[in-house]
Write an enzyme that holds these catalytic residues in place. Structure first.
Site, short mmCIF file in Angstrom:
data_model
loop_
_atom_site.label_atom_id
_atom_site.label_comp_id
_atom_site.label_asym_id
_atom_site.label_seq_id
_atom_site.Cartn_x
_atom_site.Cartn_y
_atom_site.Cartn_z
N HIS A 1 -13.23 2.08 3.95
CA HIS A 1 -12.15 2.92 4.44
C HIS A 1 -12.50 3.23 5.89
CE1 HIS A 1 -9.39 6.56 4.50
NE2 HIS A 1 -8.60 5.54 4.21
N HIS B 1 -2.47 -3.17 4.58
CA HIS B 1 -1.67 -2.31 5.46
C HIS B 1 -2.30 -2.29 6.85
CE1 HIS B 1 -4.75 0.28 3.75
NE2 HIS B 1 -4.40 1.33 4.47
N ASP C 1 2.27 2.05 3.78
CA ASP C 1 1.35 3.19 3.83
C ASP C 1 2.09 4.52 3.69
OD1 ASP C 1 -1.10 4.44 3.84
OD2 ASP C 1 -1.49 4.17 5.97
N ASP D 1 0.25 5.58 -1.04
CA ASP D 1 -0.74 6.59 -1.41
C ASP D 1 -0.18 7.69 -2.30
OD1 ASP D 1 -3.38 6.00 -0.15
OD2 ASP D 1 -2.19 5.96 1.68
N HIS E 1 0.83 -1.21 0.00
CA HIS E 1 0.00 0.00 0.00
C HIS E 1 0.86 1.25 0.00
CE1 HIS E 1 -3.95 1.93 0.73
NE2 HIS E 1 -3.21 2.86 1.30
N GLU F 1 -8.84 1.62 -2.46
CA GLU F 1 -8.97 1.73 -1.00
C GLU F 1 -10.34 2.28 -0.64
OE1 GLU F 1 -6.35 3.18 2.82
OE2 GLU F 1 -6.23 4.36 0.98
N HIS G 1 -8.76 -1.86 7.33
CA HIS G 1 -9.79 -0.84 7.59
C HIS G 1 -11.13 -1.42 8.03
CE1 HIS G 1 -7.99 3.06 6.66
NE2 HIS G 1 -7.37 2.50 5.64
#
Length: 361
Positions: A162, A224, A311, A29, A27, A135, A203
Site C-alpha cells: 500500500h 487503480h 477507487d 473501498d 477497485h 490492498e 501502489h
C-alpha cells in the site's frame, strides 16, 4: 442483462459496449467505508437513494452501479499500513467476511465470482459479479500460508504494497528500501501465480513493477493507477512499464483520483494537507482529465491492455460530474464522444480483464 444496466449512458457506442461487456471496476473501498461509517453493516445498499430523496452515505451502492453500466466490482479488502502482523490479517479477513455477507444479503443482485466464467454467469443472470482484491501485501503478515488461505476465500488479486514498504517490496510513496522486490517478494509473486491470484502493481515503486514483471508467469494488473507521462505522480505508471504490458498480457485499470489525473490538483492537495488555510482554491478536475489518461494508456500499452478502476469510497474528492459511481457512465460517454468504438470500449469495460481472469483461473 436487463434494460436498467447502463441506463445513465447516453452515447450509442457506450450503450453497446456495456451490453456486450458490462464494466468491471478494478477497485472500490466500500468495505472499508462500511467498517468506518456503518459498523460493517450491509443493509440499505439496494435502496434507490435518489428516488427516495435521501443523501447517500457512500459513493457506492448496487442501484447506482447498475445504472452506470457496472456489471462487475472488485471490492477492496484492506488494512491500514499502521496495522501490522496479526492485526493486518484480521482487518483483511473482516472485510472478506463483509463481501461474503453482502452477497448473501442480496443474492438476486450480486454473485461471488472467482473466474471469468463466473463473471459471465453473473451477467447472464442479471447480477453484479462481486470479486475481492486485497490492498497491501502487509495483509499476509509475511506468510505464504495466509496468502494461500486468502486465495481459498476468493481473493483474486493482492496489491503488493500500500502506501508504505513491506519487508519484501518497495512502495511508490515510501523511501526505497529494497530496490524493488526482495528474494521473498519474488517468492510471493511466484506463489500468487501458482494459486491463481493476480499480482496487482498499483501502489508499488517502479522498480517493484519491473521486478514483478520479470518474475510473473501470468498477466499482472494495476487495479487503480493512471499514467505518469500525463500526470507525474509516483502512484502512476511510467511508460516503460506500460510498454511491457503487451508482452505480459496484463491490464492497467485507470483510476479517477484527482491527485493522480491532475498535477494542479496534486499540488493543491499537498498544500491543503499541510496548511488548509493557505492552500488556495481547489483546482477543477473534470472527466476530460481522466479520459486523457485512458487515451494515453491505449496509445502506449494498446487497447487490449486498458481497464478502469475508479477507487470510489477511497478518496474524498472526485472529478466534477464523477462524484460517485455514476461517474463511470460519464467517462464512457466522454470516450465515445472522442471516437472510441463500441468494440474498443467493450475491451476497456470488461473484455480485457475477463481475458486476464480466464488466463489465471
Amino acid at each position: 442483462m436487463d434494460a436498467t444496466l447502463g441506463s445513465l449512458l447516453t452515447e450509442p457506442a457506450a450503450q453497446e459496449a456495456v451490453r456486450v461487456a458490462p464494466l468491471v471496476d478494478g477497485h472500490d473501498d466500500l468495505a472499508w467505508e462500511a467498517r468506518e461509517a456503518a459498523g460493517y453493516s450491509v443493509e440499505g445498499l439496494d435502496a434507490d437513494r435518489a428516488a427516495d430523496g435521501v443523501e447517500p452515505t457512500f459513493h457506492t451502492d448496487l442501484v447506482r452501479l447498475r445504472a452506470a453500466g457496472v456489471g462487475g466490482q472488485f471490492w477492496s479488502v484492506y488494512a491500514p499500513c499502521e496495522r501490522r502482523g496479526a492485526d493486518a490479517v484480521t482487518y483483511t479477513l473482516e472485510q472478506v467476511d463483509w463481501v461474503h455477507r453482502l452477497v448473501a444479503r442480496y443474492p438476486e443482485r450480486t454473485a461471488l465470482c472467482w473466474t471469468g466464467d463466473d463473471v459471465r454467469a453473473a451477467w447472464a443472470s442479471g447480477r453484479l459479479a462481486s470479486l475481492l482484491g486485497a490492498e497491501g501485501g502487509h495483509s499476509i503478515d509475511g506468510s505464504l500460508a495466509v496468502l494461500r488461505q486468502l486465495a481459498r476465500l476468493g481473493v483474486r488479486y493482492m496489491t503488493l504494497t500500500h502506501n508504505e514498504n513491506t519487508p519484501w517490496a518497495d512502495s511508490a510513496t515510501d523511501v526505497p528500501q529494497h530496490g524493488g522486490l526482495t528474494a521473498f517478494g519474488r517468492d510471493v509473486v511466484r506463489e500468487m501465480n501458482a494459486v491463481g491470484m493476480l499480482v496487482d502493481l498499483s501502489h508499488v515503486a517502479a522498480t517493484t513493477m519491473h521486478d514483478a514483471l520479470d518474475v510473473s508467469s501470468a498477466p499482472v494488473i494495476f487495479s487503480h493507477s493512471s499514467c505518469r507521462a500525463v500526470t507525474d505522480h509516483p502512484r502512476n505508471v511510467p511508460d516503460d512499464v506500460l510498454e511491457r504490458l503487451p508482452g505480459n498480457g496484463g491490464v492497467v485499470m485507470v483510476t479517477y483520483v484527482p491527485s493522480f489525473v491532475s498535477a494542479e490538483f496534486a499540488a493543491w492537495f499537498e498544500r491543503h494537507e499541510t496548511d488548509p488555510a493557505t492552500a488556495g482554491e481547489k483546482p477543477v478536475v473534470t472527466v476530460e482529465h481522466v479520459a486523457d489518461h485512458v487515451d494515453h494508456a491505449r496509445e502506449v500499452a494498446g487497447v487490449e491492455h486498458v481497464g478502469l478502476g475508479g477507487d470510489y469510497d477511497g478518496f474524498d474528492h472526485f472529478p466534477v460530474g464523477m462524484d460517485d459511481v455514476t461517474g463511470h457512465a460519464a467517462l464512457l460517454d466522454e470516450l465515445a464522444r472522442r471516437g472510441w468504438s463500441a468494440d474498443d470500449l467493450s475491451r476497456l469495460t470488461g473484455r480485457n480483464i475477463l481475458r486476464v481472469l480466464d488466463a489465471t483461473s
